[in-house]
Design a protein around this motif. Structure first.
Motif, mmCIF file in Angstrom:
data_model
loop_
_atom_site.group_PDB
_atom_site.id
_atom_site.type_symbol
_atom_site.label_atom_id
_atom_site.label_comp_id
_atom_site.label_asym_id
_atom_site.label_seq_id
_atom_site.Cartn_x
_atom_site.Cartn_y
_atom_site.Cartn_z
ATOM 1 N N CYS A 23 -2.433 -7.529 -5.542
ATOM 2 C CA CYS A 23 -3.582 -6.682 -5.890
ATOM 3 C C CYS A 23 -4.001 -5.808 -4.709
ATOM 4 O O CYS A 23 -4.370 -4.641 -4.889
ATOM 5 C CB CYS A 23 -4.755 -7.549 -6.361
ATOM 6 N N ALA A 24 -3.937 -6.377 -3.504
ATOM 7 C CA ALA A 24 -4.300 -5.588 -2.319
ATOM 8 C C ALA A 24 -3.345 -4.423 -2.130
ATOM 9 O O ALA A 24 -3.763 -3.294 -1.830
ATOM 10 C CB ALA A 24 -4.290 -6.484 -1.084
ATOM 11 N N LEU A 25 -2.047 -4.665 -2.316
ATOM 12 C CA LEU A 25 -1.049 -3.607 -2.173
ATOM 13 C C LEU A 25 -1.233 -2.520 -3.234
ATOM 14 O O LEU A 25 -1.149 -1.320 -2.945
ATOM 15 C CB LEU A 25 0.361 -4.198 -2.263
ATOM 16 N N LEU A 26 -1.488 -2.950 -4.465
ATOM 17 C CA LEU A 26 -1.702 -1.973 -5.533
ATOM 18 C C LEU A 26 -2.980 -1.172 -5.296
ATOM 19 O O LEU A 26 -3.043 0.018 -5.607
ATOM 20 C CB LEU A 26 -1.769 -2.691 -6.891
ATOM 21 N N GLY A 27 -4.007 -1.848 -4.738
ATOM 22 C CA GLY A 27 -5.234 -1.134 -4.416
ATOM 23 C C GLY A 27 -5.010 -0.081 -3.347
ATOM 24 O O GLY A 27 -5.622 0.991 -3.361
ATOM 25 N N MET A 28 -4.099 -0.355 -2.426
ATOM 26 C CA MET A 28 -3.812 0.588 -1.347
ATOM 27 C C MET A 28 -3.092 1.830 -1.849
ATOM 28 O O MET A 28 -3.171 2.892 -1.230
ATOM 29 C CB MET A 28 -2.976 -0.103 -0.264
ATOM 30 N N VAL A 29 -2.371 1.715 -2.972
ATOM 31 C CA VAL A 29 -1.656 2.880 -3.516
ATOM 32 C C VAL A 29 -2.434 3.549 -4.647
ATOM 33 O O VAL A 29 -1.890 4.396 -5.355
ATOM 34 C CB VAL A 29 -0.243 2.488 -3.997
ATOM 35 N N GLY A 30 -3.691 3.145 -4.824
ATOM 36 C CA GLY A 30 -4.552 3.896 -5.737
ATOM 37 C C GLY A 30 -4.975 3.197 -7.010
ATOM 38 O O GLY A 30 -5.714 3.777 -7.814
ATOM 39 N N LEU A 31 -4.536 1.952 -7.234
ATOM 40 C CA LEU A 31 -4.946 1.252 -8.448
ATOM 41 C C LEU A 31 -6.412 0.857 -8.343
ATOM 42 O O LEU A 31 -6.819 0.190 -7.386
ATOM 43 C CB LEU A 31 -4.090 0.005 -8.672
ATOM 44 N N SER A 32 -7.216 1.269 -9.324
ATOM 45 C CA SER A 32 -8.644 0.977 -9.293
ATOM 46 C C SER A 32 -8.904 -0.502 -9.530
ATOM 47 O O SER A 32 -8.255 -1.140 -10.371
ATOM 48 C CB SER A 32 -9.369 1.807 -10.368
ATOM 49 N N THR A 33 -9.853 -1.044 -8.777
ATOM 50 C CA THR A 33 -10.223 -2.447 -8.970
ATOM 51 C C THR A 33 -10.930 -2.669 -10.305
ATOM 52 O O THR A 33 -11.091 -3.816 -10.728
ATOM 53 C CB THR A 33 -11.146 -2.914 -7.829
#
Length: 436
Positions: free
Chosen positions: A50-60
């Motif tokens: 989740c942290a990696l996806l958040g870093m590439v723009g995935l909204s929490t």
């Protein structure tokens, strides 16, 4: 180095650690912490994803993020419940209770009663508050497990139980024998919870009241000396199984956000006035709460990444296994695999450098702030990120990112002699087990 390891202080420390580990309840705690590694690692993996996806723009706020975060919620998010159940089982086994599994279930039931107490929404479970079923309620889980097992053992020893004929299946005999102790345990914790809730006018439960007692004197310690006290306190809490980081976050979150907001305003003013990047950084105000991150900058609380790196070449099979498992989570600031797996908790050989290295890293940060090598954040970053990322994004200064990696060396210097001693201790234990 050999002289230090063979000194009276080190030998005494080692002997104390062995005696502490031989205690039946402490042994159950350590076994349960190590037994929770599967849950901790599974939760850590999904947290990293989740942290990696958040870093590439995935909204929490997205559905994908929420779905991927669910395994974390039901592993690490409820780790207090699972570990409490394990402690109940292991301690009951150490005490010689007839049915450790039944005691484990009683323990989790009693802990859920204490941790989720809330009658404001009626008697249903529809709005169950699971906040204290996680790491925040872990210490109360220790207390509950101890009491439940002692009640079960007392009833067994004094034959306070429903007896069945010997011809009955053992599972039925144990189930019937557990009825009275289970009833006693639920009544005990119901009364304790009612007393706390009534005495505080419904403001606190047992868990929230305990956290409030710990947090009350901490709010004023936001000076430089105070931050060193808080860092030592947080690490000490981890040593005793309390999530010291979470405890401090509840106290320091507001001043940290306020500090970042005030520096953001200063930054905007400097940029509007046409000041250079360096001049704008020099204009920022240093707030002591900025030192908070130093105790978890290199592998999570305790800066345990250096311990993982050393552990890869350890002679002990246990240390090598934990080091391999904890390496990647450590880079993301997740310390639980090492803290619970080595373990650091209730282990003074590693507990002392666990605390001391954090204080030394805080001193390094303080000196770097005073010399204007690193700067206070003017962007608040509260997300879980790999080492250095949050520091850089909060300041856009590369030195802030590199200070995390400098602290690997700082913490490693402190850990090394204790690590060597602990490695030798475990090798001897492992060899004795093989010989047996």
């Amino acid at each position: 180095m050999e002289g230090l390891m063979n000194s009276k202080v080190m030998i005494g420390l080692q002997n104390f650690g062995q005696k502490l580990g031989a205690n039946k309840f402490v042994g159950a705690l350590q076994s349960s912490m190590m037994g929770s590694m599967s849950l901790i690692m599974t939760g850590s993996v999904f947290q990293i994803i989740c942290a990696l996806l958040g870093m590439v723009g995935l909204s929490t706020d997205s559905t994908v993020y929420a779905v991927l975060y669910m395994p974390y919620n039901f592993t690490m998010g409820l780790i207090g419940l699972w570990i409490t159940g394990m402690i109940g089982f292991n301690y009951a086994k150490n005490r010689g209770c007839k049915s450790p599994l039944a005691t484990s279930i009683e323990t989790m039931a009693a802990f859920t009663l204490v941790a989720c107490w809330d009658i404001s929404g009626g008697s249903t479970l529809a709005a169950l508050d699971v906040t204290y079923l996680g790491s925040q309620g872990l210490f109360m889980g220790f207390v509950v497990a101890f009491v439940v097992v002692e009640v079960d053992y007392f009833c067994q020893k004094n034959h306070v139980e429903i007896k069945m004929p010997d011809v009955c299946p053992p599972s039925l005999v144990n189930a019937m024998a557990a009825i009275i102790p289970c009833f006693f345990n639920m009544v005990i914790w119901l009364i304790v919870t009612l007393i706390v809730t009534t005495a505080t006018g419904g403001t606190y439960t047992v868990c929230s009241g305990f956290m409030a007692l710990l947090a009350a004197p901490l709010g004023a310690l936001t000076s430089v000396p105070g931050m060193f006290v808080l860092i030592a306190f947080a690490c000490l809490m981890w040593f005793f199984g309390i999530h010291g980081t979470m405890l401090l976050v509840t106290v320091l979150m507001a001043p940290m956000i306020m500090a970042a907001a005030e520096n953001a305003a200063i930054w905007e003013e400097c940029q509007a006035a046409g000041m250079s990047f360096r001049e704008s950084q020099l204009a920022l105000t240093f707030y002591p709460v900025a030192l908070f991150g130093s105790m978890a900058c290199a592998g999570g609380t305790g800066n345990t990444l250096s311990l993982c790196l050393m552990g890869l070449r350890a002679k002990s099979e246990q240390i090598r296994a934990v080091a391999k498992v904890g390496l990647v989570p450590g880079w993301f600031g997740i310390n639980e695999p090492v803290t619970f797996g080595m373990p650091v908790m209730y282990n003074p050989v590693l507990g002392i450098p666990y605390i001391v290295n954090c204080l030394l890293c805080a001193l390094v940060w303080l000196i770097a702030f005073r010399l204007h090598i690193i700067f206070p954040a003017h962007v608040y970053i509260g997300a879980l990120m790999p080492m250095g990322f949050a520091q850089f994004l909060g300041t856009f200064n590369w030195a802030n990112a590199l200070i995390d990696y400098v602290c690997i060396l700082v913490s490693g210097v402190i850990y090394y002699p204790f690590f060597k001693m602990y490695d030798k201790q475990l090798v001897e234990q492992e060899q004795a087990a093989k010989n047996a």
